[in-house]
Design an enzyme around this catalytic site. Structure first.
Site, PDB file in Angstrom:
ATOM      1  CB  ALA A  13       6.889  15.194   1.041  1.00  0.00           C
ATOM      2  CG  ASP A  55      -9.267   7.214  -6.251  1.00  0.00           C
ATOM      3  OD1 ASP A  55      -9.659   8.354  -6.570  1.00  0.00           O
ATOM      4  OD2 ASP A  55      -9.313   6.230  -7.023  1.00  0.00           O
ATOM      5  NE  ARG A  76       7.688  17.697  -6.677  1.00  0.00           N
ATOM      6  CZ  ARG A  76       7.453  16.404  -6.565  1.00  0.00           C
ATOM      7  NH1 ARG A  76       8.086  15.653  -5.684  1.00  0.00           N
ATOM      8  NH2 ARG A  76       6.562  15.819  -7.336  1.00  0.00           N
ATOM      9  N   GLY A 131      12.277   5.267   3.004  1.00  0.00           N
ATOM     10  CA  GLY A 131      11.699   3.958   2.688  1.00  0.00           C
ATOM     11  C   GLY A 131      10.481   3.643   3.529  1.00  0.00           C
ATOM     12  CD  GLU A 180       5.444  12.764  -1.218  1.00  0.00           C
ATOM     13  OE1 GLU A 180       4.862  13.537  -0.465  1.00  0.00           O
ATOM     14  OE2 GLU A 180       6.667  12.788  -1.434  1.00  0.00           O
ATOM     15  CG  HIS A 217       2.204  -4.126   3.234  1.00  0.00           C
ATOM     16  ND1 HIS A 217       0.978  -4.700   3.502  1.00  0.00           N
ATOM     17  CD2 HIS A 217       3.128  -5.097   3.437  1.00  0.00           C
ATOM     18  CE1 HIS A 217       1.161  -5.960   3.868  1.00  0.00           C
ATOM     19  NE2 HIS A 217       2.451  -6.215   3.841  1.00  0.00           N
TER      20      HIS A 217
HETATM   21  P1  TGC Z   1      -4.579   6.319  10.678  1.00  0.00           P
HETATM   22  O1  TGC Z   1      -5.370   5.581  11.675  1.00  0.00           O
HETATM   23  O2  TGC Z   1      -5.242   7.299   9.807  1.00  0.00           O
HETATM   24  O3  TGC Z   1      -3.359   7.026  11.419  1.00  0.00           O
HETATM   25  C1  TGC Z   1      -2.399   6.286  12.130  1.00  0.00           C
HETATM   26  C2  TGC Z   1      -1.597   7.230  13.003  1.00  0.00           C
HETATM   27  O4  TGC Z   1      -0.941   8.192  12.191  1.00  0.00           O
HETATM   28  C3  TGC Z   1      -1.381   9.523  12.528  1.00  0.00           C
HETATM   29  N1  TGC Z   1      -1.526  10.281  11.285  1.00  0.00           N
HETATM   30  C4  TGC Z   1      -0.860  11.400  11.015  1.00  0.00           C
HETATM   31  N2  TGC Z   1       0.040  12.097  11.731  1.00  0.00           N
HETATM   32  C5  TGC Z   1       0.554  13.203  11.168  1.00  0.00           C
HETATM   33  N3  TGC Z   1       0.207  13.610   9.919  1.00  0.00           N
HETATM   34  C6  TGC Z   1      -0.696  12.934   9.175  1.00  0.00           C
HETATM   35  N4  TGC Z   1      -0.996  13.333   7.941  1.00  0.00           N
HETATM   36  C7  TGC Z   1      -1.277  11.775   9.721  1.00  0.00           C
HETATM   37  N5  TGC Z   1      -2.169  10.865   9.263  1.00  0.00           N
HETATM   38  C8  TGC Z   1      -2.324   9.963  10.233  1.00  0.00           C
HETATM   39  C9  TGC Z   1      -2.707   9.315  13.222  1.00  0.00           C
HETATM   40  O5  TGC Z   1      -3.000  10.395  14.059  1.00  0.00           O
HETATM   41  C10 TGC Z   1      -2.451   8.036  13.965  1.00  0.00           C
HETATM   42  O6  TGC Z   1      -1.657   8.355  15.094  1.00  0.00           O
HETATM   43  P2  TGC Z   1      -1.739   7.501  16.438  1.00  0.00           P
HETATM   44  O7  TGC Z   1      -0.756   8.176  17.346  1.00  0.00           O
HETATM   45  O8  TGC Z   1      -3.159   7.590  16.887  1.00  0.00           O
HETATM   46  O9  TGC Z   1      -1.351   6.104  16.087  1.00  0.00           O
HETATM   47  O10 TGC Z   1      -3.810   5.229   9.810  1.00  0.00           O
HETATM   48  P3  TGC Z   1      -4.304   4.273   8.715  1.00  0.00           P
HETATM   49  O11 TGC Z   1      -3.432   3.071   8.730  1.00  0.00           O
HETATM   50  O12 TGC Z   1      -5.801   4.086   8.815  1.00  0.00           O
HETATM   51  O13 TGC Z   1      -3.918   5.171   7.450  1.00  0.00           O
HETATM   52  C11 TGC Z   1      -4.707   5.229   6.447  1.00  0.00           C
HETATM   53  C12 TGC Z   1      -4.154   6.107   5.286  1.00  0.00           C
HETATM   54  C13 TGC Z   1      -4.727   5.561   4.027  1.00  0.00           C
HETATM   55  C14 TGC Z   1      -4.630   7.527   5.479  1.00  0.00           C
HETATM   56  C15 TGC Z   1      -2.642   6.148   5.204  1.00  0.00           C
HETATM   57  O14 TGC Z   1      -2.094   4.922   5.357  1.00  0.00           O
HETATM   58  C16 TGC Z   1      -2.097   6.843   3.956  1.00  0.00           C
HETATM   59  O15 TGC Z   1      -1.998   8.050   3.889  1.00  0.00           O
HETATM   60  N6  TGC Z   1      -1.673   6.058   2.936  1.00  0.00           N
HETATM   61  C17 TGC Z   1      -0.952   6.575   1.785  1.00  0.00           C
HETATM   62  C18 TGC Z   1       0.456   6.060   1.816  1.00  0.00           C
HETATM   63  C19 TGC Z   1       1.464   7.089   1.405  1.00  0.00           C
HETATM   64  O16 TGC Z   1       1.205   8.268   1.339  1.00  0.00           O
HETATM   65  N7  TGC Z   1       2.655   6.630   1.130  1.00  0.00           N
HETATM   66  C20 TGC Z   1       3.706   7.499   0.756  1.00  0.00           C
HETATM   67  C21 TGC Z   1       5.010   6.796   0.640  1.00  0.00           C
HETATM   68  S1  TGC Z   1       6.388   7.929   0.564  1.00  0.00           S
HETATM   69  C22 TGC Z   1       6.359   8.491  -1.007  1.00  0.00           C
HETATM   70  O17 TGC Z   1       5.520   8.211  -1.777  1.00  0.00           O
HETATM   71  C23 TGC Z   1       7.462   9.391  -1.359  1.00  0.00           C
HETATM   72  S2  TGC Z   1       7.515   9.861  -3.012  1.00  0.00           S
HETATM   73  C24 TGC Z   1       8.666  11.060  -2.866  1.00  0.00           C
HETATM   74  C25 TGC Z   1       9.012  11.726  -4.125  1.00  0.00           C
HETATM   75  O18 TGC Z   1       9.696  11.088  -4.942  1.00  0.00           O
HETATM   76  O19 TGC Z   1       8.668  12.917  -4.259  1.00  0.00           O
HETATM   77  P1  FAD Z   2      -1.696   0.295  -4.110  1.00  0.00           P
HETATM   78  O1  FAD Z   2      -1.723   0.664  -2.677  1.00  0.00           O
HETATM   79  O2  FAD Z   2      -1.648  -1.133  -4.470  1.00  0.00           O
HETATM   80  O3  FAD Z   2      -2.962   0.973  -4.812  1.00  0.00           O
HETATM   81  C1  FAD Z   2      -3.383   0.638  -6.136  1.00  0.00           C
HETATM   82  C2  FAD Z   2      -4.692   1.379  -6.423  1.00  0.00           C
HETATM   83  O4  FAD Z   2      -5.692   0.953  -5.488  1.00  0.00           O
HETATM   84  C3  FAD Z   2      -4.551   2.906  -6.252  1.00  0.00           C
HETATM   85  O5  FAD Z   2      -5.306   3.560  -7.240  1.00  0.00           O
HETATM   86  C4  FAD Z   2      -5.178   3.149  -4.876  1.00  0.00           C
HETATM   87  O6  FAD Z   2      -5.736   4.433  -4.742  1.00  0.00           O
HETATM   88  C5  FAD Z   2      -6.262   2.076  -4.845  1.00  0.00           C
HETATM   89  N1  FAD Z   2      -6.633   1.726  -3.465  1.00  0.00           N
HETATM   90  C6  FAD Z   2      -5.857   1.119  -2.533  1.00  0.00           C
HETATM   91  N2  FAD Z   2      -6.544   0.984  -1.373  1.00  0.00           N
HETATM   92  C7  FAD Z   2      -7.757   1.538  -1.577  1.00  0.00           C
HETATM   93  C8  FAD Z   2      -8.914   1.734  -0.759  1.00  0.00           C
HETATM   94  N3  FAD Z   2      -8.966   1.356   0.523  1.00  0.00           N
HETATM   95  N4  FAD Z   2      -9.988   2.322  -1.318  1.00  0.00           N
HETATM   96  C9  FAD Z   2      -9.970   2.742  -2.612  1.00  0.00           C
HETATM   97  N5  FAD Z   2      -8.907   2.598  -3.437  1.00  0.00           N
HETATM   98  C10 FAD Z   2      -7.819   2.012  -2.921  1.00  0.00           C
HETATM   99  N6  FAD Z   2       7.410   5.292  -1.599  1.00  0.00           N
HETATM  100  C11 FAD Z   2       8.281   5.540  -0.576  1.00  0.00           C
HETATM  101  O7  FAD Z   2       8.114   5.058   0.528  1.00  0.00           O
HETATM  102  N7  FAD Z   2       9.364   6.344  -0.793  1.00  0.00           N
HETATM  103  C12 FAD Z   2       9.643   6.911  -1.994  1.00  0.00           C
HETATM  104  O8  FAD Z   2      10.638   7.628  -2.136  1.00  0.00           O
HETATM  105  C13 FAD Z   2       8.753   6.643  -3.086  1.00  0.00           C
HETATM  106  N8  FAD Z   2       9.037   7.132  -4.329  1.00  0.00           N
HETATM  107  C14 FAD Z   2       8.266   6.732  -5.390  1.00  0.00           C
HETATM  108  C15 FAD Z   2       8.666   7.066  -6.684  1.00  0.00           C
HETATM  109  C16 FAD Z   2       7.944   6.624  -7.781  1.00  0.00           C
HETATM  110  C17 FAD Z   2       8.419   6.918  -9.167  1.00  0.00           C
HETATM  111  C18 FAD Z   2       6.749   5.863  -7.576  1.00  0.00           C
HETATM  112  C19 FAD Z   2       5.922   5.396  -8.736  1.00  0.00           C
HETATM  113  C20 FAD Z   2       6.342   5.548  -6.294  1.00  0.00           C
HETATM  114  C21 FAD Z   2       7.110   5.948  -5.189  1.00  0.00           C
HETATM  115  N9  FAD Z   2       6.774   5.545  -3.881  1.00  0.00           N
HETATM  116  C22 FAD Z   2       7.624   5.811  -2.840  1.00  0.00           C
HETATM  117  C23 FAD Z   2       5.651   4.628  -3.661  1.00  0.00           C
HETATM  118  C24 FAD Z   2       4.295   5.307  -3.643  1.00  0.00           C
HETATM  119  O9  FAD Z   2       4.120   6.044  -2.470  1.00  0.00           O
HETATM  120  C25 FAD Z   2       3.223   4.205  -3.804  1.00  0.00           C
HETATM  121  O10 FAD Z   2       3.293   3.760  -5.139  1.00  0.00           O
HETATM  122  C26 FAD Z   2       1.836   4.728  -3.468  1.00  0.00           C
HETATM  123  O11 FAD Z   2       1.722   5.019  -2.092  1.00  0.00           O
HETATM  124  C27 FAD Z   2       0.743   3.724  -3.862  1.00  0.00           C
HETATM  125  O12 FAD Z   2       1.023   2.441  -3.387  1.00  0.00           O
HETATM  126  P2  FAD Z   2       1.004   1.180  -4.394  1.00  0.00           P
HETATM  127  O13 FAD Z   2       1.783   1.534  -5.597  1.00  0.00           O
HETATM  128  O14 FAD Z   2       1.374  -0.007  -3.625  1.00  0.00           O
HETATM  129  O15 FAD Z   2      -0.506   1.070  -4.862  1.00  0.00           O
END
Ligand code: TGC
Ligand code: FAD
Length: 397
Positions: free
Chosen positions: A254, A380, A94, A134, A376, A140
């Site tokens: 996603a 938390d 998936r 990416g 994603e 970060h």
């Molecule tokens: P924040 O101030 O909340 O927002 C910044 C700007 O982004 C906009 N925004 C959104 N827009 C659309 N959809 C959403 N869900 C949005 N959330 C926020 C927001 O409106 C704002 O826009 P603008 O125009 O005012 O600048 O930003 P923040 O830096 O405080 O964010 C905080 C937080 C924690 C919510 C955010 O950074 C977060 O969600 N962190 C989690 C990181 C994450 O999800 N990483 C994923 C990496 S990709 C991945 O994991 C792929 S795995 C794929 C697989 O293998 O299946």
């Molecule tokens: P961290 O951000 O270091 O977090 C560590 C712990 O601290 C977590 O439990 C978190 O919840 C907690 N934490 C952090 N900040 C706070 C806060 N403010 N308050 C409370 N708790 C907090 N990323 C991509 O961009 N593209 C991909 O395709 C992708 N694929 C992935 C595939 C796999 C197999 C894995 C394991 C990860 C993948 N990721 C990808 C990365 C994934 O999105 C990150 O691992 C995830 O967003 C968490 O970031 P981190 O691992 O740096 O953990």
């Protein structure tokens, strides 16, 4: 008629259209007949067969909600049903599909120029070009807004940018042809999206080493993206979107898909645990399914799967109408991942010592579901997104 069906306890099938049911049946048949027989060996070998995406492309399962560009243009619920079918086999499969469909094709469809759409989407829909997304960097993860990867004017190539930085934990990166990389443009200090084509990168400017020896998601390839003054045409930058809205818009789709997929994995755990409990006999020849404690485990898991499905359908319908808030998606992503992981872990106990053998499949789902709870947006983090929406106070910093 039998009104209660343990495989669909709250009758979610009644909420689907005939087309959605047909799409679900096609996806389930492909996944059970073609994917399932490969997964055990793939997981053992930590190997991902990229032919899978071509096969899914042939069936119209990639980028399925996109209209045009050889994509199927189906409803969000239908795409959720596809995702559920795939993750019933394995979260890693998936993952490969989510990155291709939601994160990269979805990003191009939403933010790309007409040239980008024409060039990439039809080939990606057929699984002939493979995508990676990416965002996460070594320093970060939960806080991508602090990313360090930078794009600045190329010192020698006119019309090109030079991108440097590192992304890590990137699904599909070792084999991807098109890498959607988010980086800060030196000119405005804001985050922009760039399409990096592997075939166009001079040697040494793009490396995508695999991250090996994972203890989850082993049927998916994960790696880094290392960029060292990589030349990228200015025309490969998404023209209008800046800031985190770009990557998070892709993530909305996603994350919605994961909410569906993890229920598929949980349903497979329920199915396997039920079968095992009916066959395994302990104490005077009774099947362990006769014992109340075992039944409670099945009842809890089945309830969470049924609730999770209904919630995902509801958000899918709202998404089709343009009424799904990101917080709704955070809610179902968090809840369904968390409940799938907790229940899978408890159902693992039903297998006794056999749970330790990979032949029984349950351990694989448990290890995978930890990853789904983490990527994603870790659960938390979604709690804090919801907390911010409920209280009006943000707790991240
Ligand atoms: P924040 O101030 O909340 O927002 C910044 C700007 O982004 C906009 N925004 C959104 N827009 C659309 N959809 C959403 N869900 C949005 N959330 C926020 C927001 O409106 C704002 O826009 P603008 O125009 O005012 O600048 O930003 P923040 O830096 O405080 O964010 C905080 C937080 C924690 C919510 C955010 O950074 C977060 O969600 N962190 C989690 C990181 C994450 O999800 N990483 C994923 C990496 S990709 C991945 O994991 C792929 S795995 C794929 C697989 O293998 O299946
Ligand atoms: P961290 O951000 O270091 O977090 C560590 C712990 O601290 C977590 O439990 C978190 O919840 C907690 N934490 C952090 N900040 C706070 C806060 N403010 N308050 C409370 N708790 C907090 N990323 C991509 O961009 N593209 C991909 O395709 C992708 N694929 C992935 C595939 C796999 C197999 C894995 C394991 C990860 C993948 N990721 C990808 C990365 C994934 O999105 C990150 O691992 C995830 O967003 C968490 O970031 P981190 O691992 O740096 O953990």
């Amino acid at each position: 008629p039998q009104l209660f069906n343990w495989q669909d306890p709250l009758g979610s099938q009644n909420l689907l259209t005939e087309e959605e049911i047909a799409i679900s049946e096609t996806a389930e048949a492909y996944c059970q007949e073609r994917m399932l027989p490969r997964v055990l060996q793939a997981y053992r070998d930590e190997n991902y067969d990229k032919k899978i995406l071509e096969e899914m492309g042939e069936l119209g399962l990639l980028g399925a909600t996109i209209k045009g560009y050889d994509c199927a243009g189906v409803s969000n619920v239908a795409s959720g049903l596809i995702t559920k079918a795939v993750e019933r086999v394995d979260s890693g499969y998936r993952s490969g599909m989510s990155v291709q469909s939601s994160l990269v094709m979805g990003g191009i469809d939403e933010f790309g120029t007409q040239e980008m759409k024409d060039k990439f989407l039809p080939k990606m829909a057929k699984g002939k070009l493979l995508g990676a997304f990416g965002l996460t960097e070594p320093n970060h993860g939960s806080d991508p807004g602090s990313m360090e990867t930078t794009a600045k004017p190329h010192p020698t190539k006119k019309g090109y940018l030079s991108i440097s930085g590192a992304k890590t934990w990137i699904t599909n990166s070792p084999i991807a042809d098109v890498l959607l990389v988010w980086a800060k443009l030196a000119e405005d200090g804001k985050i922009h999206g760039f399409l990096i084509e592997r075939s166009e990168c001079p040697p040494g400017t793009l490396e995508t080493p695999a991250i090996k020896d994972k203890n989850g998601l082993r049927a998916s390839l994960t790696g880094m993206i290392q960029l060292d003054e990589c030349p990228v045409p200015e025309t490969n930058m998404f023209p209008d979107v800046t800031g985190l809205r770009g990557p998070f818009t892709c993530l909305n789709s996603a994350r919605y898909g994961i909410a569906w997929g993890t229920i598929g994995a949980l349903e497979d755990c329920i199915d396997r645990a039920r079968t095992y409990a009916l066959e395994r006999k302990q104490f005077k020849g009774n099947p362990i399914a006769k014992y109340q404690l075992v039944q409670k485990k099945l009842a809890d898991a089945t309830t969470d799967a049924a609730y999770g499905t209904l919630a995902a359908i509801q958000v899918g319908r709202l998404k089709d109408e343009g009424k799904a808030a990101p917080e709704m998606i955070s809610m179902i992503k968090r809840q369904n991942c968390d409940r799938a992981l907790v229940n899978a872990r408890i159902l693992q106990e039903v297998f006794g010592g056999n749970a330790v053998s990979d032949e029984y499949g349950i351990g694989r789902h448990v290890a995978n579901l930890f990853v789904t709870q983490t990527y994603e947006g870790q659960s938390d983090i979604h709690s804090l997104i919801l907390g911010r929406a409920i209280t009006g106070i943000q707790a991240f910093v």
